[in-house]
Design an enzyme around this catalytic site. Structure first.
Site, short mmCIF file in Angstrom:
data_model
loop_
_atom_site.label_atom_id
_atom_site.label_comp_id
_atom_site.label_asym_id
_atom_site.label_seq_id
_atom_site.Cartn_x
_atom_site.Cartn_y
_atom_site.Cartn_z
CG ASP A 40 -81.36 17.58 -9.12
OD1 ASP A 40 -80.55 17.50 -10.21
OD2 ASP A 40 -81.75 18.48 -8.31
N GLY A 125 -71.55 29.10 0.44
CA GLY A 125 -70.50 28.45 -0.25
C GLY A 125 -70.18 26.99 0.26
CG LEU A 128 -73.71 22.56 4.01
CD1 LEU A 128 -73.59 23.15 5.31
CD2 LEU A 128 -74.20 20.90 3.80
CD GLU A 163 -80.59 28.41 -6.93
OE1 GLU A 163 -79.61 28.90 -7.22
OE2 GLU A 163 -80.59 28.41 -5.69
CG ASP A 175 -80.26 22.24 -4.07
OD1 ASP A 175 -79.86 21.09 -3.82
OD2 ASP A 175 -79.72 22.95 -4.47
#
Ligand code: GLA
Length: 397
Positions: A40, A125, A128, A163, A175
């Site tokens: 990405d 963690g 996912l 993030e 994500d």
């Protein structure tokens, strides 16, 4: 836990924490990366899916600029200012939302406070994207609360910025985009240069098992950023030696990598091979899906994992054990690590009728090698983030 139950529980906890009624609620799912690892941020391609677990974010407006945020599982509260959303040292879980508040606040004339609570059934963690589910659900709910209307891509970027600036992970947009654009029983195909997102049918013969290893590399965020750094260094090198423009590894073919890798520092050269190979595999994988050839698609998943092992070194003993075990089970079509790597989960492609038998066989083989079980669950490609009817859970409870 179903989405409705999650919503009901979150609403009850909101009332308990703030002794008032919620005004808005949003839900955003976690994601599985099916093919295309670390492509990405190299402006390449990924096939991913939103999954059938997620985060519910509930909020109500307040008069001032104070934000009160409750983590519904801990019933712990963080307080911060909407005007100066600075990272919290005490409540690191709040930082994703504080980052989102900064992003949504930038779209408002004057940032406003809120009472908010979130509750999730995405395992933490596990690779996912529980953090993206939180960012996207918070972004949607708070935008609605404050009357701002970011596009889906704006919301994805707000989450990504949270993030980068508030959690220190220089992630791409995978994500957040997967969480926003997922559709039931379809994969999300994203071109991370044009940010064109489409979905492709998965067919009725495909199901995924997620095998969560509980392994987590202590320096995982640092390792992630280091991989990104090497990819960017490699792209700069190829830009100087190739006759065509190179702004990211997306622009470099496998043949060009082979021909020009020698001028590059060997570690950066090795790292670059992974996203370059992955881009090619995603394109071929998409064709396999169009042809209904899941066996060939599964082979690409195995190749992807080998490339992680050989070039990117973002696997670990436990993930390798899942994939090695999967290879020994003839019913399995393919398996690979999913997401950042260095721990987390592996994704296994099977036929839906084989969920039970493959889960048992995988668990047995994994336990033999690692000494303890991994968590195996069947997941479904599911719908993306959306607003929830804020009154529904009260009526249902
Ligand atoms: C993490 C990041 C994503 C992506 C994947 C690897 O999930 O958050 O942006 O880079 O790793 O493909």
């Amino acid at each position: 836990m179903t989405k409705d139950t999650l919503h009901q529980k979150a609403a009850a906890k909101f009332r308990e924490a703030f002794e008032r009624e919620p005004a808005v609620a949003a839900y955003a799912p976690g994601r599985v990366e099916v093919l295309g690892n670390h492509t990405d941020y190299n402006e390449g391609f990924v096939l991913s899916a939103a999954i059938d677990c997620g985060t519910c974010f509930i909020a109500a407006p307040t008069d001032g600029t104070t934000c009160r945020l409750v983590a519904g599982d801990l019933m712990e509260m963080a307080t911060f200012s909407a005007e100066r959303p600075t990272p919290s040292r005490r409540h690191s879980w709040a930082n994703y939302v504080i980052g989102v508040v900064a992003g949504v606040g930038a779209m408002q004339r004057r940032p406003k406070g809120f009472d908010g609570l979130f509750l999730s059934n995405v395992p933490l963690g596990a690779g996912l994207s529980s953090s993206a589910a939180l960012e996207v659900s918070a972004g949607m709910a708070l935008s609605a609360l404050h009357g701002v209307t970011p596009s889906a891509l704006d919301l994805a970027r707000i989450g990504q910025r949270a993030e980068h600036d508030y959690a220190g992970v220089k992630c791409g947009l995978l994500d957040q985009i997967s969480s926003l654009f997922g559709e039931p029983d379809r994969l999300v195909m994203t071109d991370f240069r044009s940010l064109k997102v489409e979905t492709v049918p998965l067919g009725t013969d495909a199901a995924f098992l997620m095998c969560r290893t509980h392994a987590r590399h202590a320096l995982v965020d640092g390792e992630y950023n280091a991989r990104r750094h090497h990819c960017e260094e490699a792209a700069r090198h190829f830009a100087t030696v190739l006759p065509h423009p190179v702004t990211a590894l997306r622009d470099v073919s496998w043949a060009e990598w082979e021909q020009h890798r020698d001028g590059l520092n060997p570690l950066a050269a090795r790292r670059a091979a992974h996203p370059i190979g992955e881009n090619d595999r995603v394109r071929r994988g998409r064709q396999c899906l169009a042809d209904g050839n899941l066996a060939a698609f599964g082979q690409l998943m195995y190749e992807s994992h080998e490339s992680s092992q050989k070039y990117f070194e973002n696997s670990c003993e436990q993930l390798d054990a899942v994939v090695a075990a999967a290879r020994q089970i003839p019913l399995v079509l393919g398996a690979r690590l999913s997401g950042g790597g260095f721990g987390g989960s592996a994704v296994v492609l099977i036929h839906p009728r084989d969920v039970e038998v493959v889960s048992v066989a995988l668990q047995k083989a994994y336990q033999k090698v690692i000494g303890h079980p991994c968590d195996i669950r069947a997941i479904r490609a599911s719908g993306g983030a959306h607003m929830l009817d804020v009154t529904a859970p009260a009526a249902a409870s």
